[in-house]
Scaffold this motif. Structure first.
Motif, mmCIF file in Angstrom:
data_model
loop_
_atom_site.group_PDB
_atom_site.id
_atom_site.type_symbol
_atom_site.label_atom_id
_atom_site.label_comp_id
_atom_site.label_asym_id
_atom_site.label_seq_id
_atom_site.Cartn_x
_atom_site.Cartn_y
_atom_site.Cartn_z
ATOM 1 N N LYS A 164 0.555 -1.467 -0.552
ATOM 2 C CA LYS A 164 -0.152 -0.056 -0.151
ATOM 3 C C LYS A 164 0.256 1.466 -0.030
ATOM 4 O O LYS A 164 0.623 2.192 -0.707
ATOM 5 C CB LYS A 164 -1.005 0.078 1.173
ATOM 6 C CG LYS A 164 -1.640 0.435 1.505
ATOM 7 C CD LYS A 164 -2.402 0.932 0.153
ATOM 8 C CE LYS A 164 -3.971 2.027 0.570
ATOM 9 N NZ LYS A 164 -4.710 2.210 -0.631
ATOM 10 N N ALA A 291 -5.182 2.453 5.977
ATOM 11 C CA ALA A 291 -4.389 1.467 4.676
ATOM 12 C C ALA A 291 -5.714 2.054 3.592
ATOM 13 O O ALA A 291 -5.918 2.550 2.613
ATOM 14 C CB ALA A 291 -3.996 0.649 4.287
ATOM 15 N N SER A 292 -7.206 0.693 4.245
ATOM 16 C CA SER A 292 -8.293 0.912 4.137
ATOM 17 C C SER A 292 -8.969 2.133 3.183
ATOM 18 O O SER A 292 -9.981 2.843 2.520
ATOM 19 C CB SER A 292 -9.347 -0.082 4.382
ATOM 20 O OG SER A 292 -9.425 0.736 5.526
#
Length: 303
Positions: A164, A291-292
């Motif tokens: 990511k 991160a999402s």
């Protein structure tokens, strides 16, 4: 008729009362934690209860290893059983138990022969070696599982960072994290192999040290992952503090257990290792959550 009765009475006196009887266990177990071993020999029907009337002999596999002569008030022990002794003050109470240093206590059958004036008897005591685990089996599992689980959670965080946050993670930093992570993984696995299963020994103590002490690396690695991914937030700082406190507890528990043959502070050390694994789990969940919620990660600017 009367001579026959007299013979029967004489036989009863000489045969029945002349036999000493014993009231003690016939099997004794020795473990690695024993510093001394006591082989019981308790006579239950002494009559005179005078030291000068007593004679005691201990044998191992038929070989005489210790004797006490009450008439001369002298005792003697063989060269192979120099530590052999009895509590002479308790002898008149019928206690002729043999005490040995653990190093001299060879497993096998020991014979205790006691004589009081013209009355005598003997008992055979078997000494067995019993192998015991240093920690409880459940504690062994947790001591190994928690650090390994923490390492696996670290690799999970590392995977999120490399996938990511590629733009934030330089190749040098990535290689450094991989090397440190692999080194920690190998050290903990080697420590686990040395640690279980087994009794208390230098090998097992070394294995336990290799499991607990290097886990401080996880604190450093998690800090590097946080700073690489999204910087230090209050929640990230809290996770690192929690993880460091867990490490302190684990090290304190280790210091209290490492020299003990029968450790009692195992739960303290296990709690510390569990907190370290919990902190790694929280770090993974937090990193995944952040991160999402980030659609794009802007590349780092070079000055």
């Amino acid at each position: 008729m009367w001579p026959l009765v007299a013979v029967l009475l004489l036989g009863t006196v000489c045969g029945g009362s002349a036999q000493l009887t014993f009231n003690s266990t016939r099997i004794v177990e020795k473990t690695i934690c024993n510093e001394t071993v006591i082989l019981p020999c308790i006579v239950s029907n002494l009559e005179l209860r005078k030291l000068k009337a007593m004679y005691v002999k201990w044998k191992h596999k038929g070989k005489e290893i210790f004797t006490f002569d009450g008439v001369d008030n002298k005792f003697n022990s063989s060269d192979d059983f120099k530590s052999a002794t009895i509590a002479f003050s308790h002898l008149t109470e019928g206690n002729a138990s043999l005490q040995l240093k653990a190093s001299d206590a060879v497993p096998g059958n020991y014979t205790c022969e006691v004589t009081e004036s013209n009355r005598e008897g003997e008992i055979i005591v078997e000494l067995r070696y019993h192998m015991v685990s240093w920690f409880h089996p459940k504690e062994n599992i947790l001591i190994v599982i928690f650090p390994i689980l923490a390492i696996l959670l670290f690799w999970g965080q590392f995977g999120i960072v490399t996938l990511k946050y590629k733009s934030n993670c330089t190749s040098e930093k990535t290689i450094g994290l991989i090397i440190a992570g692999l080194f920690l993984t190998v050290v903990v696995i080697v420590g686990a192999v040395l640690f279980v299963p087994g009794e208390y020994s230098v090998k097992n103590a070394s294995g336990l040290g290799l499991i607990v002490i290097p886990t401080v690396t996880l604190v450093v690695l998690q800090y590097c992952l946080f700073t690489t991914a999204f910087g230090m937030t209050l929640f990230a700082i809290g996770i690192l503090i929690l993880q460091f406190l867990g490490y302190i507890l684990a090290v304190i528990g280790l210091s209290l257990c490492i020299t003990e043959c029968s450790p009692t502070q195992g739960p303290l050390m296990i709690s510390g290792l569990g907190i370290i694994a919990l902190a790694e789990l929280l770090g993974l969940v937090y990193m995944k959550f952040v991160a999402s919620n980030q659609k794009t990660i802007p590349p780092s600017r070079s000055n």
